[in-house]
Design a protein around this motif. Structure first.
Motif, mmCIF file in Angstrom:
data_model
loop_
_atom_site.group_PDB
_atom_site.id
_atom_site.type_symbol
_atom_site.label_atom_id
_atom_site.label_comp_id
_atom_site.label_asym_id
_atom_site.label_seq_id
_atom_site.Cartn_x
_atom_site.Cartn_y
_atom_site.Cartn_z
ATOM 1 N N LEU A 138 17.876 109.009 -0.582
ATOM 2 C CA LEU A 138 16.488 109.248 -0.974
ATOM 3 C C LEU A 138 16.361 109.603 -2.450
ATOM 4 O O LEU A 138 15.292 109.467 -3.045
ATOM 5 C CB LEU A 138 15.895 110.380 -0.127
ATOM 6 N N SER A 139 17.456 110.053 -3.043
ATOM 7 C CA SER A 139 17.436 110.431 -4.453
ATOM 8 C C SER A 139 17.584 109.220 -5.375
ATOM 9 O O SER A 139 17.393 109.328 -6.584
ATOM 10 C CB SER A 139 18.562 111.430 -4.742
ATOM 11 N N LYS A 140 17.937 108.087 -4.798
ATOM 12 C CA LYS A 140 18.114 106.879 -5.594
ATOM 13 C C LYS A 140 16.775 106.169 -5.813
ATOM 14 O O LYS A 140 15.756 106.514 -5.228
ATOM 15 C CB LYS A 140 19.086 105.921 -4.896
ATOM 16 N N ASP A 141 16.810 105.162 -6.638
ATOM 17 C CA ASP A 141 15.613 104.377 -6.906
ATOM 18 C C ASP A 141 15.112 103.720 -5.623
ATOM 19 O O ASP A 141 15.880 103.131 -4.874
ATOM 20 C CB ASP A 141 15.914 103.300 -7.949
ATOM 21 N N ARG A 142 13.802 103.800 -5.387
ATOM 22 C CA ARG A 142 13.227 103.284 -4.142
ATOM 23 C C ARG A 142 13.477 101.793 -3.949
ATOM 24 O O ARG A 142 13.721 101.324 -2.842
ATOM 25 C CB ARG A 142 11.716 103.561 -4.122
ATOM 26 N N ALA A 143 13.450 101.032 -5.008
ATOM 27 C CA ALA A 143 13.595 99.576 -4.890
ATOM 28 C C ALA A 143 14.970 99.178 -4.377
ATOM 29 O O ALA A 143 15.126 98.133 -3.750
ATOM 30 C CB ALA A 143 13.340 98.918 -6.243
ATOM 31 N N SER A 144 15.988 100.009 -4.658
ATOM 32 C CA SER A 144 17.340 99.669 -4.231
ATOM 33 C C SER A 144 17.813 100.548 -3.087
ATOM 34 O O SER A 144 18.999 100.580 -2.767
ATOM 35 C CB SER A 144 18.316 99.827 -5.412
ATOM 36 N N ASN A 145 16.889 101.266 -2.467
ATOM 37 C CA ASN A 145 17.244 102.204 -1.415
ATOM 38 C C ASN A 145 17.178 101.530 -0.044
ATOM 39 O O ASN A 145 16.102 101.220 0.435
ATOM 40 C CB ASN A 145 16.280 103.393 -1.444
#
Length: 216
Positions: A138-145
């Motif tokens: 969840l802490s990562k970029d939404r587009a690559s999550n």
């Protein structure tokens, strides 16, 4: 449906990245012990039916072995969470030797009837590891999550893929094609016969449509 529809929790929950807000009832539990040091766990009252908040919108509801053995009382909590539109609930279910006989019915209720994500775990330690992984994702970029991408089924695979295979006439190959085409169980449930025919042919499309119609 004879279940209460009160809110899962009162007010917005603002969860910083890397943090987890947990219900006070988990104090001293194995989950709490294993989360400490991996993520910042804050225990507090007032979360309602929600056991853990992972972000402003993502939360966990935990169904234990004892919950299933005790009867269907836990279903009220599931329905309450499902009715909160601004929350994305993930249901973690203990699948053990004792609860194994109850699991198929719980799986059907959560995935097919409520359209929610179900994750089977063997124990609280395994649940803690999943929560830690999800908080990091969840802490990562939404587009690559992969956990937030509606077209990905990484966290659904243990239950969703197996559930679709339980439809009469649908094996692993057909289940994969159906999930690839429709993306989630809600769209598959509501698919028309012509839409299903494009993926699995006329006969099986009718069987699938009948299967979901009888469940409604």
């Amino acid at each position: 449906m004879p279940y209460e529809t009160t809110p899962a929790c009162a007010g917005a929950v603002n969860v910083p990245y890397g943090h987890v807000f947990g219900s006070e009832k988990w104090k001293g539990s194995r989950i709490a012990q294993e989360l400490q040091g991996k993520v910042k766990l804050i225990l507090e009252d007032g979360l309602g039916v929600v056991d853990f908040h992972l972000s402003n919108r993502s939360c966990i509801l935990y169904v234990s072995e004892a919950d299933m053995v005790a009867g269907n009382g836990f279903k009220r909590r599931l329905v309450q969470l499902r009715n909160v539109r601004n929350l994305q609930g993930i249901i973690i279910v203990e699948k053990t030797q004792i609860s194994d006989q109850y699991f198929p019915a719980v799986q059907k209720f959560v995935v097919l009837e409520l359209g929610m994500t179900l994750i089977p775990v063997a124990n609280q330690g395994e649940a803690a590891q999943f929560i830690i992984q999800l908080v990091h994702e969840l802490s990562k970029d939404r587009a690559s999550n992969p956990f937030l991408n509606n077209r990905s089924h990484t966290i659904l695979e243990p239950s969703l893929f197996q559930t679709v295979q339980q439809i009469p006439g649908v094996g692993k190959t057909k289940a994969l094609l159906l999930l690839k085409q429709f993306g989630n169980i809600h769209k598959l449930c509501n698919a028309s016969i012509p839409e299903l025919e494009e993926v699995v042919g006329c006969t099986l499309a009718q069987q699938i449509h009948t299967f979901f119609t009888r469940m409604m």
